[in-house]
Design an enzyme around this catalytic site. Sequence first.
Site, PDB file in Angstrom:
ATOM      1  N   GLY A 163       0.778  -1.241   0.000  1.00  0.00           N
ATOM      2  CA  GLY A 163       0.000   0.000   0.000  1.00  0.00           C
ATOM      3  C   GLY A 163       0.807   1.288   0.000  1.00  0.00           C
ATOM      4  O   GLY A 163       0.368   2.306  -0.518  1.00  0.00           O
TER       5      GLY A 163
ATOM      6  N   GLU B  20       4.281   4.839   5.350  1.00  0.00           N
ATOM      7  CA  GLU B  20       3.099   3.967   5.348  1.00  0.00           C
ATOM      8  C   GLU B  20       1.929   4.645   4.630  1.00  0.00           C
ATOM      9  O   GLU B  20       1.861   5.873   4.568  1.00  0.00           O
ATOM     10  CB  GLU B  20       2.677   3.672   6.797  1.00  0.00           C
ATOM     11  CG  GLU B  20       2.929   2.254   7.259  1.00  0.00           C
ATOM     12  CD  GLU B  20       1.997   1.214   6.657  1.00  0.00           C
ATOM     13  OE1 GLU B  20       1.636   1.310   5.462  1.00  0.00           O
ATOM     14  OE2 GLU B  20       1.632   0.282   7.377  1.00  0.00           O
ATOM     15  N   ASP B  21       1.012   3.831   4.136  1.00  0.00           N
ATOM     16  CA  ASP B  21      -0.182   4.396   3.506  1.00  0.00           C
ATOM     17  C   ASP B  21      -1.195   4.873   4.554  1.00  0.00           C
ATOM     18  O   ASP B  21      -1.742   5.959   4.448  1.00  0.00           O
ATOM     19  CB  ASP B  21      -0.824   3.387   2.539  1.00  0.00           C
ATOM     20  CG  ASP B  21      -1.090   2.023   3.179  1.00  0.00           C
ATOM     21  OD1 ASP B  21      -0.713   1.803   4.353  1.00  0.00           O
ATOM     22  OD2 ASP B  21      -1.685   1.168   2.499  1.00  0.00           O
TER      23      ASP B  21
ATOM     24  N   ASP C 264      -4.335   2.790  11.145  1.00  0.00           N
ATOM     25  CA  ASP C 264      -5.742   2.585  11.502  1.00  0.00           C
ATOM     26  C   ASP C 264      -5.801   2.265  13.003  1.00  0.00           C
ATOM     27  O   ASP C 264      -5.786   3.173  13.832  1.00  0.00           O
ATOM     28  CB  ASP C 264      -6.264   1.455  10.604  1.00  0.00           C
ATOM     29  CG  ASP C 264      -7.735   1.170  10.769  1.00  0.00           C
ATOM     30  OD1 ASP C 264      -8.477   2.080  11.155  1.00  0.00           O
ATOM     31  OD2 ASP C 264      -8.154   0.026  10.508  1.00  0.00           O
TER      32      ASP C 264
ATOM     33  N   PHE D 142     -13.822   3.163   5.043  1.00  0.00           N
ATOM     34  CA  PHE D 142     -12.870   2.374   4.261  1.00  0.00           C
ATOM     35  C   PHE D 142     -12.510   3.138   2.996  1.00  0.00           C
ATOM     36  O   PHE D 142     -13.368   3.499   2.198  1.00  0.00           O
ATOM     37  CB  PHE D 142     -13.449   1.004   3.903  1.00  0.00           C
ATOM     38  CG  PHE D 142     -12.418   0.097   3.295  1.00  0.00           C
ATOM     39  CD1 PHE D 142     -11.604  -0.692   4.101  1.00  0.00           C
ATOM     40  CD2 PHE D 142     -12.234   0.047   1.919  1.00  0.00           C
ATOM     41  CE1 PHE D 142     -10.618  -1.511   3.546  1.00  0.00           C
ATOM     42  CE2 PHE D 142     -11.261  -0.771   1.354  1.00  0.00           C
ATOM     43  CZ  PHE D 142     -10.457  -1.547   2.170  1.00  0.00           C
ATOM     44  N   VAL D 143     -11.208   3.370   2.820  1.00  0.00           N
ATOM     45  CA  VAL D 143     -10.763   4.155   1.666  1.00  0.00           C
ATOM     46  C   VAL D 143      -9.924   3.291   0.722  1.00  0.00           C
ATOM     47  O   VAL D 143      -9.336   2.291   1.122  1.00  0.00           O
ATOM     48  CB  VAL D 143      -9.958   5.396   2.102  1.00  0.00           C
ATOM     49  CG1 VAL D 143     -10.860   6.401   2.789  1.00  0.00           C
ATOM     50  CG2 VAL D 143      -8.780   5.020   3.000  1.00  0.00           C
TER      51      VAL D 143
ATOM     52  N   ARG E  37      -5.589   0.151  -6.736  1.00  0.00           N
ATOM     53  CA  ARG E  37      -4.456   0.874  -6.154  1.00  0.00           C
ATOM     54  C   ARG E  37      -4.000   2.017  -7.062  1.00  0.00           C
ATOM     55  O   ARG E  37      -3.328   2.940  -6.638  1.00  0.00           O
ATOM     56  CB  ARG E  37      -3.263  -0.079  -5.945  1.00  0.00           C
ATOM     57  CG  ARG E  37      -3.494  -1.177  -4.919  1.00  0.00           C
ATOM     58  CD  ARG E  37      -2.198  -1.943  -4.698  1.00  0.00           C
ATOM     59  NE  ARG E  37      -2.396  -3.210  -4.000  1.00  0.00           N
ATOM     60  CZ  ARG E  37      -2.418  -3.360  -2.681  1.00  0.00           C
ATOM     61  NH1 ARG E  37      -2.287  -2.319  -1.897  1.00  0.00           N
ATOM     62  NH2 ARG E  37      -2.573  -4.554  -2.142  1.00  0.00           N
TER      63      ARG E  37
END
Length: 187
Positions: free
Chosen positions: A45, A101-102, A105, A154-155, A167
């Site tokens: 990600g 990092e993407d 959470d 949620f993305v 992606r």
Amino acid sequence: MRADQIIERILVDRETLHRRLAELAQAISSDYEGKDLVLVCVLKGGVTFLTDLMRQLTILHEVDFLAISSYGIGQRDSSGAVRLIMDLKADIAGRDVLIVEDIVDTGQTMDYLLRLFQAREPASLGVCTLLNKPSRRLVEVPLDYIGFDIPDEFVLGYGLDFDEKYRNLPYVAVLKKEYFDGLPDET
Ligand code: 5GP
């Protein structure tokens, strides 16, 4: 399915992403000037974010990658365990490491990474995340650079997948609720 069929709305458009990345790159370039910077990217990600970010850095740096698998963590479940699938090539002892990092959470993945790398005794260890969902946090993790704080949704897009696809979308979008309900617990 086409992206526009599963997307509820665009959360961060490409111009906004580009502007924020320029700011982050400027801050990182100034903070790490003269240091032995290694950008560590978590597959898969974080790759889009990393490659766009590094092109805007004005300082010398290396990049390295690792892969992990996460069971029962992420958006659907918070009971998780993280497993290392592919380790870094670089020896990070005594070097200035910045994890790219993407999304953070629950914080469990980042907590795992910070413990893993800290044990290798880098000179410094920082975190740069494109997205942050503070309302979902279960483990407190220090974040040095944050692109955007986002709500508990949620993305997908800009490196983030939905079922391993999408992606490549040039923006970050919110998945329609009806598709989110179909997500497996394992991410
Ligand atoms: P953590 O809960 O450990 O902070 O995050 C675990 C992983 O869940 C993230 O690295 C990311 O791969 C995934 N994740 C969490 N929220 C989202 C989201 O909204 N969209 C996508 N595509 N993945 C997410």
